[in-house]
Design an enzyme around this catalytic site. Structure first.
Site, short mmCIF file in Angstrom:
data_model
loop_
_atom_site.label_atom_id
_atom_site.label_comp_id
_atom_site.label_asym_id
_atom_site.label_seq_id
_atom_site.Cartn_x
_atom_site.Cartn_y
_atom_site.Cartn_z
N CYS A 2 0.94 -1.07 -0.02
CA CYS A 2 0.05 -0.09 -0.05
C CYS A 2 0.89 1.25 0.02
CB CYS A 2 -0.88 -0.07 1.16
SG CYS A 2 -0.19 -1.16 2.62
N ARG A 27 -0.45 1.45 -7.09
CA ARG A 27 0.25 0.46 -6.52
C ARG A 27 -0.89 -0.52 -6.13
NH1 ARG A 27 5.31 1.63 -3.78
NH2 ARG A 27 4.49 0.29 -2.15
N TRP A 74 -4.19 -1.86 1.12
CA TRP A 74 -4.48 -2.93 0.48
C TRP A 74 -4.70 -3.98 1.49
CZ3 TRP A 74 -2.78 -7.95 -0.33
CH2 TRP A 74 -3.34 -8.74 -1.52
N ASN A 100 2.60 0.13 6.31
CA ASN A 100 2.99 -0.96 5.49
C ASN A 100 3.55 -2.43 5.92
OD1 ASN A 100 1.59 0.77 3.57
ND2 ASN A 100 3.18 1.05 2.55
N GLY A 101 3.08 -3.42 5.61
CA GLY A 101 3.74 -4.63 5.87
C GLY A 101 2.69 -5.67 6.75
N GLU A 470 3.35 -15.65 -19.63
CA GLU A 470 3.25 -13.87 -19.43
C GLU A 470 1.93 -13.65 -19.87
OE1 GLU A 470 3.85 -10.21 -18.27
OE2 GLU A 470 4.38 -12.07 -17.41
N LYS A 474 -1.24 -11.72 -18.22
CA LYS A 474 -1.56 -10.61 -18.51
C LYS A 474 -3.18 -10.47 -18.89
CE LYS A 474 1.62 -8.14 -17.78
NZ LYS A 474 1.89 -9.36 -16.88
N GLU A 477 -4.81 -11.13 -15.34
CA GLU A 477 -4.56 -9.85 -14.33
C GLU A 477 -5.69 -8.85 -14.50
OE1 GLU A 477 -0.05 -9.19 -13.09
OE2 GLU A 477 -0.53 -9.13 -15.15
N HIS A 493 -1.30 -33.66 -23.40
CA HIS A 493 -1.35 -34.72 -21.89
C HIS A 493 -2.22 -33.87 -20.96
CE1 HIS A 493 2.34 -36.91 -23.34
NE2 HIS A 493 2.79 -35.88 -23.81
N LYS A 592 0.83 -3.19 -7.12
CA LYS A 592 1.98 -3.12 -7.85
C LYS A 592 3.31 -3.58 -7.29
CE LYS A 592 4.30 -1.85 -11.25
NZ LYS A 592 4.18 -2.69 -12.71
#
Length: 597
Positions: A2, A27, A74, A100-101, A470, A474, A477, A493, A592
């Site tokens: 955050c 973020r 967040w 934060n954390g 990737e 995307k 996300e 398979h 982010k």
């Protein structure tokens, strides 16, 4: 994960805080708030919602002052509600804190604090900190903060204000970034440089002190930030993600700038801090990373093994750190992280260092924690990446790994002729990226055909398998469409059972040594009615009879193909997400910079 902003100075703190928080929106967050010292105590305004909602609240119920702290949250502990939003206050309402954390021993601390009579108003782990400081001894706020943190297990970046210490913000960090901005008669703190650029470019004469947890004063150099406000502005683009996709020709050029030695067929990477003897003694390389950076690491494995002959393994940082670490002489560990603050990657780096491994960082943010703790590394120089879904950082990471492969290869048997050929290809790469970006209208039109698809499958082989991963990431996300990346040969398979006329299958098929093998896979998809989108390279073959859609990128040397083939996938995900009405730059539940486990 955050954002933190703080301000002390002659101006209106609230306007500075809200401006700074708006620059941290990228973020990822779900609530926001501010706390201000205004001579009548500590006043807070906070809510679950966006910065725009906070602005409206402050218009209805204004608060002013010269010193304050702000936060975007967040959610980790507790749902995104008004009460759980930061800042949090103590029982007396005279002390406020943002954090934060993760406080790992929060439950133990909370039970003890409640037994001591403290009244909790939230479900968060953070609130334990403000009550710890409230009851901790000390004549100054910083003494009380130091005393409180002695009881804390976990990671934190905190900012604290108190009515008893007006005009002061106390900041502490362990494993979560916080920087100090030194302005003209004013001071700012933030978890990200973008929040302070409107006021100063100098970060971290009297007015601030840096102390360790034993209250010993520390010297810290003041650095200048190279980024400017234009770099974090939309510049006419509708979204940061599209802007950053379109910047990739220049960011690839920046990553290469000054690092290619054409005559010698090698790269200049002085920041690695590897002597020729150390290069020769490398027995293996371990890459640790998460998410998009992990995908770049997979490309790097192919590149480094091909060019240098050094065996490479690529590990999810979150898994690596909890396995038994083997002490293997000659190991070099490379930590890849755009922000340089990814918690799992940082801890994996520390675990590797504890085994005696040489540790290198590959990061974008100068002065980040990984950059400081690594023994050498490569900066991407890609500029600030605001969109939560990484694009230009991925291509710059791949280019940096190409430079590393060239550098190591030339010291371990790669011929000067082969080195010069690769240098020539790399020098031409920015122009090839520009040509690839020109297909954007074609991809935009394609997106209209698949915006309503509930699922998608991405297939690649060799160097393009990580690109398939990737591309699928995307799409997941930012559009919330379920998508999976698979090695093309593995489709039969298991995933082949999913294929029918409703399943779009993106096949990465540049014209390389295994092109024919991928075409065979496309035949299998076609036989089962799947809709095929082929990403291939320019050449004589026409796949129109086999595939539903074909997008051709410029032909390039095989080792460079991931940089080009990923761009249509970035654009496809972007345009599908826009058509679905998604918040492209701030996808739900994502942040982010992931600074918690």
């Amino acid at each position: 994960m955050c954002g933190i902003v703080g301000y002390v100075g002659p101006g209106d703190a609230v306007s500075v805080l809200v401006e700074g928080l708006s620059r941290l929106e990228y973020r990822g967050y779900d609530s926001a708030g501010v706390a201000v010292l205004n001579g009548r105590g500590v006043e807070t305004r906070k809510l679950a919602g966006r910065i725009a909602d906070l602005r409206e609240l402050l218009t209805r119920d204004p608060v002013h002052g010269k010193c304050g702290i702000g936060h975007t949250r967040w959610a980790t502990h507790g749902a995104p509600t008004d009460s759980n939003a930061h800042p949090h206050i103590d029982c007396t309402g005279t002390l406020a804190l943002v954090h934060n954390g993760i406080i790992e021993n929060a439950d133990v601390l909370r039970r003890r604090l409640e037994q001591d009579g403290h009244r909790f108003q939230t479900e968060t782990d953070t609130e334990t900190l403000v009550h710890l400081i409230e009851e901790s001894p000390g004549e100054t706020l910083e003494e009380r903060v130091i005393a409180a943190l002695d009881h804390v297990e976990g990671t934190y970046g905190i900012a604290v204000v108190a009515e008893a210490d007006r005009g002061k913000i106390v900041v502490a960090r362990r494993g979560s970034p916080v920087l100090l901005g030194v302005g003209d008669g004013e001071f700012l703190i933030a978890s990200d440089a973008s929040a302070v650029l409107g006021h100063t470019r100098s970060v971290t004469p009297d007015g601030y002190r840096v102390l360790d947890l034993e209250a010993r004063e520390q010297d810290r150099a003041v650095d200048d930030i190279e980024w400017d406000l234009d770099a974090i502005a939309l510049g006419g683009y509708p979204h940061f993600m599209l802007k950053e996709i379109c910047e990739q020709a220049e960011t690839v050029r920046s990553t290469l700038r000054g690092r290619l030695l054409a005559a010698d067929g090698t790269a200049r990477l002085n920041g690695l801090n590897l002597t020729p003897a150390e290069c020769n003694s490398i027995g293996r390389i371990v890459i640790v990373a998460c998410g998009t950076s992990w995908h770049a690491g997979l490309v790097g494995r192919h590149v480094i093994e091909e060019l240098s002959g050094i065996p490479v393994s690529v590990e999810y940082a979150s898994e690596y750190r909890y396995r038994r670490q083997l002490r293997v002489p000659g190991t070099v560990t490379i930590a890849i992280s755009q922000s340089g603050e990814t918690a799992d990657t940082l801890e994996a780096l520390r675990a590797a260092k504890a085994t005696g491994s040489k540790v290198l960082g590959l990061v974008n943010v100068v002065g980040s924690t990984i950059a400081r703790e690594a023994q050498g590394g490569i900066y991407l120089h890609a500029g600030p990446e605001i969109g939560v879904a990484s694009t230009k950082a991925f291509t710059s990471q791949v280019v940096a790994l190409l430079l590393l492969g060239l550098y190591l290869g030339r010291r371990r048997g790669l011929s000067v002729e082969d080195g010069r050929a690769l240098v020539a290809h790399l020098l031409a790469l920015p122009e090839l990226v520009e040509r690839t970006l020109a297909i954007e209208p074609e991809v935009r039109a394609l997106a209209t055909r698949y915006a309503d698809a509930p699922n998608a499958l991405y297939l690649g082989r060799g160097l393009t398998f990580p690109v398939a991963l990737e591309g699928a990431l995307k799409l997941k996300e930012i559009s919330y469409i379920h998508a999976e990346g698979y090695p093309a040969a593995e489709m039969k398979h298991g995933p082949i059972a999913l294929i029918d006329e409703n399943m779009p299958v993106v096949c990465l098929a540049p014209r390389d040594a295994i092109y024919a093998k991928v075409v065979s896979t496309m035949q299998e998809v076609k036989a089962r009615g799947g809709r095929i989108i082929a990403i291939t390279s320019e050449g004589p073959d026409d796949l129109s009879r086999l595939v539903d859609h074909q997008i051709a990128v410029p032909a390039a040397a095989p080792l460079l193909s991931p940089v080009l083939t990923v761009i249509p996938l970035q654009l496809l995900a972007y345009h599908i997400a826009v058509l679905r009405g998604c918040d492209v730059d701030r996808p739900r539940n994502l942040a982010k910079s992931v600074t918690v486990e």
